[in-house]
Design an enzyme around this catalytic site. Sequence first.
Site: not given
Ligand code: AMP
Length: 281
Positions: A31, A35, A37, A61, A147, A149-150, A153, A184
């Site tokens: 949540g 951008e 997400h 986690q 994403g 970014k991780d 993961q 982001k």
């Molecule tokens: P999170 O809510 O941080 O667990 O992220 C949920 C999903 O969104 C994960 O697969 C993240 O890798 C992806 N995500 C978070 N930030 C970014 C980003 N800046 N660019 C692309 N994907 C992202």
Amino acid sequence: MKVITSVKDMQAEIIQQKILGKSIGFVPTMGFLHEGHLTLIKNARKENDLVVLSIFVNPLQFGPKEDFSTYPRDFERDRALAESEQVDYLFYPAVDEMYPNVPSIKVTVQERTDVLCGKSRPGHFDGVATVVTKLFNIVMPTRAYFGKKDAQQVAVIEGLVSDLNFPIQLVAVDIVREKDGLAKSSRNVNLSSEDRKQAPVLYKSLCAAKKAIENGERDSVKLTSLIQEMIIAQTSGEIDYVEIFSYPQLQPIEKIEGRFIIALAVKFKNVRLIDNLIMDI
Ligand code: AMP
């Protein structure tokens, strides 16, 4: 858009849709949507009949000293954003719904966790793999969007899908950045204004390494030193790691070649930021 908070209701909906032959695109998140997400959702929207977005801040986690309680949350804002991206189902379970009793089983990740975030966040990827396994069984997606970014993961989830035979296609989506290059992240709002000004140096240091590689540098130690020096000189952040590994195997490499990742994590007071660059040479 339907908001669903119960596991049983979510499964019942999906089973009905599957009988109708619908493909399901799934975007799992914690949540406080941004951008990054929304880009995952847009990809899911293009490639599937139905889109399921989950919002769940997964306590499993987070380490005991990590930011579970201060992780930003704003459900009403997220609901409006999901609606405007034409999400079909917003799955928003409470912690008690996902973990009604002390779990008798959890998923343990055996490989790729002794490096990068796995090293500094013990148990983190077991928590991720456990919740993603549960979410996959609840949402039963055709495709799941994560994403880059991780990036660690993504590598761990690829192992999960392949080793546990989930009939799911993983889609890895490029990192979405602010105009100044900062990746982001929901956590960016917790940066102080001074730290927010310094944070783009993380991406700048990755770009400097990329440039050095383009100019012929192949030595991992020289490249990580270049990044570390920039971060130390230009920010007050504390470096957790700057490392280069083969990708997605995450094996150490002295001389870079093939597909590899340059990844970093830097702690700014209460906010830990990560970023990476995946390259092929
Ligand atoms: P999170 O809510 O941080 O667990 O992220 C949920 C999903 O969104 C994960 O697969 C993240 O890798 C992806 N995500 C978070 N930030 C970014 C980003 N800046 N660019 C692309 N994907 C992202």
